[in-house]
Design a protein around this motif. Structure first.
Motif, short mmCIF file in Angstrom:
data_model
loop_
_atom_site.label_atom_id
_atom_site.label_comp_id
_atom_site.label_asym_id
_atom_site.label_seq_id
_atom_site.Cartn_x
_atom_site.Cartn_y
_atom_site.Cartn_z
N HIS A 245 80.79 -1.71 56.09
CA HIS A 245 81.49 -2.34 54.97
C HIS A 245 82.97 -1.99 54.95
O HIS A 245 83.61 -2.01 53.90
N CYS A 255 81.16 -10.83 51.70
CA CYS A 255 80.08 -9.94 52.12
C CYS A 255 79.17 -9.66 50.92
O CYS A 255 79.60 -9.79 49.77
N CYS A 257 78.37 -6.94 49.78
CA CYS A 257 78.85 -5.77 49.02
C CYS A 257 79.89 -6.18 47.98
O CYS A 257 80.32 -5.36 47.18
N CYS A 262 84.02 -7.80 55.97
CA CYS A 262 83.50 -6.51 56.46
C CYS A 262 83.01 -6.68 57.90
O CYS A 262 82.64 -7.77 58.34
ZN LIG Z 1 80.66 -5.48 52.89
#
Ligand SMILES: [Zn+2]
Length: 403
Positions: A245, A255, A257, A262
């Motif tokens: 990440h 992404c 996250c 990432c």
């Molecule tokens: Zn990520």
């Protein structure tokens, strides 16, 4: 059960020294079984009487049993010792779509395996997992169960005892350990999937002389586990190793996250499927990653190009690891390693291009397909055998003996 810390031998009390010697003997039996008491004494540097006392204790505790009787050309037949295979561990590899539940013995041999769907509701997953564990326990009355080990596509925070940061599961912070322990009455250990693969390499692999190792797991997401100076790096809240990440392109795709660009969005299985889709290979709900690999094998050029792009992205991201932690080896885990003859050279060339001084680290696929599950076996066993780390050095061993 108290954890033995082999690094603090300087301040060890005599009781701790006994624990250290017990750990040394137990791990020697594990690695070299079947082994005679005489060989245990010779290899460990401990006195025969000490080895005999420890061996008797381990036999009483049912960790060790008498193994096959050895044959010497002359004189007495020594009795060999080995680990008691009736001690079992239940392990699970929790992944976004499905969870594999397995039964293993102390040597990491799998006695059974089954698959269940992973629910987006963590309570449901915990209940189903507990039910399966109970069925395994009920149908194996001859075994003595040590506990449950679970590999998760996320992080387990030791301080709060919760699963945190599991973007590909879409779970909120959750007390999986607590729910499973109260449902099964067994001790539960959780570990990040990439860290579990590190444990598998160090515990069951042939990496005794490796003190710096990185594992990269590539599946729906991309995880890394870092073994540095002979120990697993954990970091604050157990978050060390989230190279997947680190944003490599702030203008890149979104992404899971919440960030953008990432390493994971360029190098995961999902990335390869996106490359294939973008090149006109298939509709968005098109092939699975397994299908994509089969297409490449059958000569589909768009599939080949999508996988090549993924391979380059895996290798380029490894520049971070090579420059940041200088591992001796990088081990890759994931379905893609089935096509290692294609992926391997691309990744190796990228890694070599990122080396600042000297030779590049060895890059290789993990042995076997069960790294996550085997790692969680080690995760549970380390409560008794001492933490997973590089082999105890001779000087540390001598300090323990001198106590
Ligand atoms: Zn990520």
């Amino acid at each position: 059960m108290r954890r033995i810390n082999f690094t603090n031998t300087q301040v060890a009390s005599s009781e701790t020294a006994r624990d250290i010697n017990r750990g040394v003997v137990l791990n020697l039996i594990r690695r070299r079984q079947p082994i005679s008491r005489a060989d245990l004494a010779r290899v460990s540097g401990l006195q025969r009487s000490t080895v005999s006392l420890i061996a008797e204790q381990l036999i009483r505790e049912k960790w060790v049993v008498y193994g096959p009787v050895g044959r010497l050309p002359r004189g007495r037949r020594p009795t060999y010792l080995r680990l008691n295979e009736q001690r079992a561990i239940i392990v699970a590899d929790l992944r976004p779509l499905q969870t594999t539940v397995a039964l293993a013995d102390v040597n990491g041999r799998f006695l059974s395996q089954e698959v269940m769907p992973t629910s987006s509701d963590p309570h449901k997953t915990a209940a189903e997992l507990a039910a399966r564990v109970q069925r395994i326990v009920d149908s194996n009355p001859q075994l003595e169960f040590e506990g449950i080990g679970i590999s998760i596509p996320g992080r387990f925070d030791d301080a709060t005892q919760r699963v945190i940061f599991a973007p590909n599961l879409h779970w909120p912070e959750f007390d999986l350990k607590g729910e499973l322990e109260s449902a099964t009455g067994m001790r539960v250990e959780l570990e990040n999937a990439a860290n579990a693969c590190v444990l598998a390499e160090v515990w069951f692999g042939h990496v005794e002389h490796i003190r710096d190792l990185a594992v990269v797991t590539v599946s729906e997401g991309l995880g890394t586990g870092v073994f540095i100076n002979g120990q697993l790096a954990r970091g604050l809240r157990g978050m060390a190793g989230e190279f997947g990440h680190v944003p490599l392109d702030p203008a890149g795709p979104e992404c899971t996250c919440g960030g953008r660009g990432c390493w994971e969005v360029f190098a995961s299985n999902r990335a390869a499927l996106r490359y294939y889709h973008e090149s006109g290979g298939a509709p968005a709900d098109g092939p699975t990653f397994e299908d994509l690999m089969s297409l490449a094998e059958s000569g589909d050029q768009l599939a080949v190009r999508a996988l090549d792009k993924m391979a380059h992205a895996i290798g380029r991201g490894m520049h971070m690891m090579v420059a940041g932690i200088a591992p001796q080896e990088i081990v890759l885990v994931g379905d893609f390693t089935r096509l290692w003859s294609r992926f391997g050279p691309i990744i190796e060339a990228e890694v070599a291009a990122g080396v600042l001084v000297g030779k590049p680290p060895r890059v290789r696929p993990a042995e076997g397909k069960l790294a996550r599950l085997r790692g969680t076996v080690a995760l549970v066993l380390q409560n008794h055998f001492g933490p997973v780390r590089a082999e105890v050095s001779d000087s540390e061993r001598k300090m323990a003996i001198a106590q």
